[in-house]
Scaffold this motif. Structure first.
Motif, PDB file in Angstrom:
ATOM      1  N   LEU A 146      -2.133   1.614  11.086  1.00 61.69           N
ATOM      2  CA  LEU A 146      -2.522   3.011  10.974  1.00 61.69           C
ATOM      3  C   LEU A 146      -2.602   3.620  12.364  1.00 61.69           C
ATOM      4  CD1 LEU A 146      -4.268   1.297   8.679  1.00 61.69           C
ATOM      5  CD2 LEU A 146      -5.240   3.526   8.227  1.00 61.69           C
ATOM      6  N   THR A 186      -2.319   9.177  10.386  1.00 63.02           N
ATOM      7  CA  THR A 186      -2.036   8.643   9.055  1.00 63.02           C
ATOM      8  C   THR A 186      -2.819   9.399   7.980  1.00 63.02           C
ATOM      9  OG1 THR A 186      -1.652   6.426   9.963  1.00 63.02           O
ATOM     10  CG2 THR A 186      -2.069   6.581   7.605  1.00 63.02           C
ATOM     11  N   LEU A 227      -0.449   6.404   3.539  1.00 69.91           N
ATOM     12  CA  LEU A 227      -1.014   5.068   3.384  1.00 69.91           C
ATOM     13  C   LEU A 227      -0.863   4.566   1.953  1.00 69.91           C
ATOM     14  CD1 LEU A 227      -2.428   2.658   4.536  1.00 69.91           C
ATOM     15  CD2 LEU A 227      -4.624   3.851   4.307  1.00 69.91           C
TER      16      LEU A 227
END
Length: 273
Positions: free
Chosen positions: A155, A159, A164
Motif C-alpha cells: 500500500l 491507495t 485495495l
C-alpha cells in the motif's frame, strides 16, 4: 483420490475464487449461498445461480451457514473440504467438523495481524505499508486457524478501498491457483498462528465514515480513501445538508471542509438532504 469440495459465498471475492477453480480445471461438488432476499445491501453481494447452472453444480440457498440443511447437504454430497469465503456468519463447531477434513477460509490481512472485521478499510486508516490475504483452516475462533498460505499486498499514501479491494480479489485468485492441487490431493502444510503477534480490528458501520472538523488532514484523507467504493463512502454534516464524499484532495482553500490543520476539498461527491 481427489477430494469432494463445497464452496459457500455471497460476495464477489468468493465468486472470483469459484471462477478461478473452474478456470484451472477444478470442480466443485456443492455451492452454498444466501437466500436471494438476504443481505441485498452487503458490499459486493453476488448470486451464484448463473455459475451453478453453467457448471451443473448443486446450489443450496440458506438463511444461515449453521442451518441443519447445510449439515444434511455436506453429508449427502460426502464433502471433504468446505470453503467459506466472504461470509459474515461464524460457522459453529458442528459445521466445521461436518466435512471430512474441515473448512477453509480466506482473510484479507496477513494473519495473525488484523483478525476481525473491516480489514480493507482498517489497513488504509491505519496507514499500513503492506497487508495481504491469508488462506487458513477455520476453527471455532475468529481468524485464528492454522495458515495454509499467504500473499503480500503493498500500500501507499494514495491507495483507495476500490484499488485495495481489487488487489485483495486478485490475491484470492493467486492463492487458489497456488494451493488448489495441494488441497484436493490432501497435501497441504498447516502453520500455527503466533497469538503473541495477534491484533483484532473491530467492525465498522456507515456512520463511522463521518469526516469531523477535529480531524487532521491526514486522518480525513485516509478515511475518505478507506470507505470509498465498494463501501458506503465518507460523509460530512453541513449546516443545511450532508456531503457524501467518494474522493477528495488536501489543500489550503477557504470554503472547503475546515479541518484541524487545513482544508479537505471534495472532488467526487454528492449533496444529500
Amino acid at each position: 483420490m481427489k477430494k469432494k469440495i463445497a464452496f459457500a459465498t455471497c460476495v464477489q471475492l468468493g465468486l472470483s475464487c469459484i471462477e478461478e477453480i473452474y478456470h484451472i480445471g477444478g470442480n466443485l461438488n456443492l455451492l452454498i449461498t444466501l437466500q436471494d432476499k438476504k443481505a441485498k445491501d452487503k458490499s459486493g453481494r453476488i448470486y451464484l445461480d448463473e455459475i451453478a447452472s453453467e457448471h451443473n453444480a448443486p446450489l443450496l440457498k440458506v438463511d444461515n451457514i449453521n442451518d441443519q440443511e447445510v449439515l444434511r447437504a455436506l453429508k449427502e454430497y460426502e464433502i471433504d473440504w468446505l470453503f467459506i469465503i466472504g461470509w459474515s456468519q461464524i460457522a459453529k463447531k458442528e459445521v466445521l467438523e461436518a466435512p471430512t477434513h474441515g473448512c477453509i477460509g480466506m482473510h484479507p490481512t496477513l494473519l495473525p495481524i488484523g483478525r476481525g472485521r473491516a480489514a480493507i478499510p482498517w489497513a488504509i486508516i491505519k496507514g499500513l505499508e503492506e497487508t495481504g490475504v491469508t488462506m487458513f483452516k477455520l476453527d471455532e475462533g475468529v481468524d485464528t486457524g492454522d495458515i495454509i498460505g499467504q500473499g503480500v499486498i503493498k500500500l501507499d499514501q494514495n491507495t483507495t478501498a476500490t484499488e485495495l479491494y481489487q488487489k485483495v480479489d486478485d490475491m484470492h485468485i493467486t492463492l487458489f491457483g497456488k494451493y488448489w492441487e495441494d488441497i484436493v490431493n490432501n497435501n497441504i502444510t498447516l502453520t500455527k498462528q503466533n497469538d503473541a503477534d495477534a491484533t483484532e480490528w473491530p467492525g465498522r458501520t456507515p456512520k463511522d465514515g463521518e469526516v469531523l472538523n477535529s480531524m487532521t488532514m491526514d486522518e480525513a484523507d485516509k478515511l475518505v480513501r478507506a470507505v470509498t467504493h465498494p463501501y458506503p463512502g465518507a460523509f460530512y454534516k453541513g449546516e443545511d445538508h450532508n456531503i457524501r464524499i467518494w474522493s477528495a484532495k488536501i489543500n489550503k482553500y477557504e470554503g472547503a471542509i475546515k479541518l484541524r490543520d487545513g482544508y479537505l476539498i471534495p472532488i467526487d461527491y454528492e449533496i444529500e438532504g
